[in-house]
Design an enzyme around this catalytic site. Sequence first.
Site, PDB file in Angstrom:
ATOM      1  N   CYS A  24      64.616  36.720  37.069  1.00 58.51           N
ATOM      2  CA  CYS A  24      63.297  37.337  36.814  1.00 58.51           C
ATOM      3  C   CYS A  24      63.250  38.818  37.177  1.00 58.51           C
ATOM      4  CB  CYS A  24      62.220  36.556  37.551  1.00 58.51           C
ATOM      5  SG  CYS A  24      62.283  34.806  37.193  1.00 58.51           S
ATOM      6  N   HIS A  45      56.032  40.637  39.037  1.00 57.82           N
ATOM      7  CA  HIS A  45      56.532  39.460  38.314  1.00 57.82           C
ATOM      8  C   HIS A  45      55.519  38.323  38.465  1.00 57.82           C
ATOM      9  CE1 HIS A  45      58.866  36.189  36.927  1.00 57.82           C
ATOM     10  NE2 HIS A  45      59.204  35.722  38.112  1.00 57.82           N
ATOM     11  N   ASN A  68      55.350  31.496  34.292  1.00 59.14           N
ATOM     12  CA  ASN A  68      56.462  32.381  34.655  1.00 59.14           C
ATOM     13  C   ASN A  68      57.405  32.519  33.455  1.00 59.14           C
ATOM     14  OD1 ASN A  68      58.826  33.500  35.623  1.00 59.14           O
ATOM     15  ND2 ASN A  68      58.863  32.314  37.514  1.00 59.14           N
TER      16      ASN A  68
HETATM   17  N1  ACO Z   1      51.684  18.278  40.603  1.00 60.89           N
HETATM   18  C1  ACO Z   1      51.223  17.554  41.642  1.00 60.89           C
HETATM   19  N2  ACO Z   1      51.819  17.493  42.840  1.00 60.89           N
HETATM   20  C2  ACO Z   1      52.943  18.205  43.002  1.00 60.89           C
HETATM   21  C3  ACO Z   1      53.498  19.009  41.957  1.00 60.89           C
HETATM   22  C4  ACO Z   1      52.808  19.018  40.723  1.00 60.89           C
HETATM   23  N3  ACO Z   1      53.226  19.738  39.655  1.00 60.89           N
HETATM   24  N4  ACO Z   1      54.615  19.611  42.411  1.00 60.89           N
HETATM   25  C5  ACO Z   1      54.772  19.233  43.695  1.00 60.89           C
HETATM   26  N5  ACO Z   1      53.760  18.381  44.033  1.00 60.89           N
HETATM   27  C6  ACO Z   1      53.541  17.730  45.318  1.00 60.89           C
HETATM   28  C7  ACO Z   1      54.809  17.640  46.150  1.00 60.89           C
HETATM   29  O1  ACO Z   1      55.556  16.495  45.765  1.00 60.89           O
HETATM   30  C8  ACO Z   1      54.255  17.547  47.548  1.00 60.89           C
HETATM   31  O2  ACO Z   1      53.847  16.217  47.751  1.00 60.89           O
HETATM   32  P1  ACO Z   1      54.100  15.499  49.199  1.00 60.89           P
HETATM   33  O3  ACO Z   1      53.316  16.352  50.164  1.00 60.89           O
HETATM   34  O4  ACO Z   1      53.577  14.147  48.977  1.00 60.89           O
HETATM   35  O5  ACO Z   1      55.585  15.629  49.412  1.00 60.89           O
HETATM   36  C9  ACO Z   1      53.000  18.405  47.491  1.00 60.89           C
HETATM   37  O6  ACO Z   1      52.661  18.534  46.095  1.00 60.89           O
HETATM   38  C10 ACO Z   1      53.166  19.774  48.075  1.00 60.89           C
HETATM   39  O7  ACO Z   1      54.341  20.345  47.537  1.00 60.89           O
HETATM   40  P2  ACO Z   1      54.877  21.735  48.027  1.00 60.89           P
HETATM   41  O8  ACO Z   1      56.229  21.970  47.431  1.00 60.89           O
HETATM   42  O9  ACO Z   1      54.719  21.809  49.500  1.00 60.89           O
HETATM   43  O10 ACO Z   1      53.816  22.726  47.367  1.00 60.89           O
HETATM   44  P3  ACO Z   1      53.673  24.260  47.600  1.00 60.89           P
HETATM   45  O11 ACO Z   1      52.323  24.553  48.087  1.00 60.89           O
HETATM   46  O12 ACO Z   1      54.850  24.864  48.343  1.00 60.89           O
HETATM   47  O13 ACO Z   1      53.738  24.816  46.099  1.00 60.89           O
HETATM   48  C11 ACO Z   1      55.192  25.898  44.534  1.00 60.89           C
HETATM   49  C12 ACO Z   1      54.926  24.637  45.323  1.00 60.89           C
HETATM   50  C13 ACO Z   1      54.033  26.133  43.579  1.00 60.89           C
HETATM   51  C14 ACO Z   1      56.471  25.703  43.733  1.00 60.89           C
HETATM   52  C15 ACO Z   1      55.323  27.121  45.478  1.00 60.89           C
HETATM   53  O14 ACO Z   1      56.180  26.801  46.536  1.00 60.89           O
HETATM   54  C16 ACO Z   1      55.817  28.337  44.767  1.00 60.89           C
HETATM   55  O15 ACO Z   1      55.204  28.843  43.864  1.00 60.89           O
HETATM   56  N6  ACO Z   1      56.959  28.884  45.201  1.00 60.89           N
HETATM   57  C17 ACO Z   1      57.504  30.079  44.593  1.00 60.89           C
HETATM   58  C18 ACO Z   1      58.168  29.742  43.309  1.00 60.89           C
HETATM   59  C19 ACO Z   1      58.646  30.988  42.651  1.00 60.89           C
HETATM   60  O16 ACO Z   1      58.141  32.062  42.867  1.00 60.89           O
HETATM   61  N7  ACO Z   1      59.652  30.862  41.845  1.00 60.89           N
HETATM   62  C20 ACO Z   1      60.182  32.038  41.237  1.00 60.89           C
HETATM   63  C21 ACO Z   1      61.138  31.603  40.277  1.00 60.89           C
HETATM   64  S1  ACO Z   1      61.796  33.059  39.623  1.00 60.89           S
HETATM   65  C22 ACO Z   1      63.296  32.768  38.916  1.00 60.89           C
HETATM   66  O17 ACO Z   1      64.183  33.514  39.137  1.00 60.89           O
HETATM   67  C23 ACO Z   1      63.511  31.569  38.056  1.00 60.89           C
END
Ligand code: ACO
Length: 332
Positions: free
Chosen positions: A114, A254, A284
């Site tokens: 990204c 981003h 994204n």
């Molecule tokens: N729908 C419903 N529930 C979900 C989903 C979903 N889509 N995804 C995860 N959950 C659940 C999990 O299983 C977890 O359940 P549990 O508590 O029973 O285990 C709960 O929701 C909380 O999950 P977390 O992973 O703790 O959620 P978090 O608040 O950390 O959010 C997220 C996750 C959105 C992915 C966040 O961590 C994030 O945005 N991180 C940054 C990602 C990013 O910037 N990526 C860049 C990629 S760039 C590249 O180079 C490709």
Amino acid sequence: MSIPIKIAAVAFQVPSTVITNDDLTKIIDTSDEWIKTRTGIERRHVLSGNESAVDMGIMAAKKILEKSKIDVESIDYIIAPASVETHAYPSTACEIQAAIGAVNAACFDITAACSGLIYAMGIGRALIKSGMAKNVLLVATDAVSRCLDWTDRTTCVLFGDGAGAMLLTVSDDEQDDILAVDLKAEGQYGNFIKMPIPGKNCPLVEPNEQEKMFVKMEGKEVYKYVVTNLPVYVEECVAKSGLKMSEIDYLIPHQANLRIIEALEKRLEFNPEHVISNIQEYANTSAASIPIALVEAVQQGKIKLPATAVLTGFGAGMTVGTAVVRLREGIV
Ligand code: ACO
């Protein structure tokens, strides 16, 4: 004397097929509320049928040609930040070259996930400043939807497809539009986001099953890394540009997660109206997200040109790229 660079045009292209959060509830255990609250995403545009990342890149490149009126044969380089390519080779840049007739361009792709567009800006800037090029076309295009595990709710809700392009040329006045570029990589965090390439030993060496290519991500680690490091990197790059933070009109980050964008906004004390986000519509889109956000914000009147801006991207690697730029009227 340093050769001044002009950001001559910026454009984007996204597919017309839209998938809403509610649509996703038909294939995974999720909800519109969860996705919106945790990420800000409401919809994403995805490829369908035989459409490809290259097709989107070609469309974005053609918009640049139209806008800038550049003679296509005067393009010296096409650089394509493209992590999810149609083919391993030929490169996406070569395929775009053939389609637009940029017969004199050298072409190559780069992988910085990204951060790719900002990495490409850094390379394009160096090519022009060194006198090796006058015109460099950057085309970031990714078909992430083709490389998601659509049964994994922790990743598949986060991404969309899109392309963003930018033309860098030698400035026809004294103004240098790229005031600073800062590229970083911290390979020790490579396990945070990965897309393994399915390659297995010959089955005569050991029996095996072919795996698919999927994005794997430690979302929480990415989140912590970005919120901790990005504000520092942005401040460093602004200091390098010679401008003060108060002289930066817009922050164009981003588009990975609205909560990350809001954390940046608070930490860098930006006016929310000057922090650009359209993650709601596109999710994204990898290296294309910054040009998509920039162009749409100008078209919607959220960015008034001319302006100064910080563009900052982060992605798998981990890589981070930041650029301090002047955006002229008429580039969109
Ligand atoms: N729908 C419903 N529930 C979900 C989903 C979903 N889509 N995804 C995860 N959950 C659940 C999990 O299983 C977890 O359940 P549990 O508590 O029973 O285990 C709960 O929701 C909380 O999950 P977390 O992973 O703790 O959620 P978090 O608040 O950390 O959010 C997220 C996750 C959105 C992915 C966040 O961590 C994030 O945005 N991180 C940054 C990602 C990013 O910037 N990526 C860049 C990629 S760039 C590249 O180079 C490709």
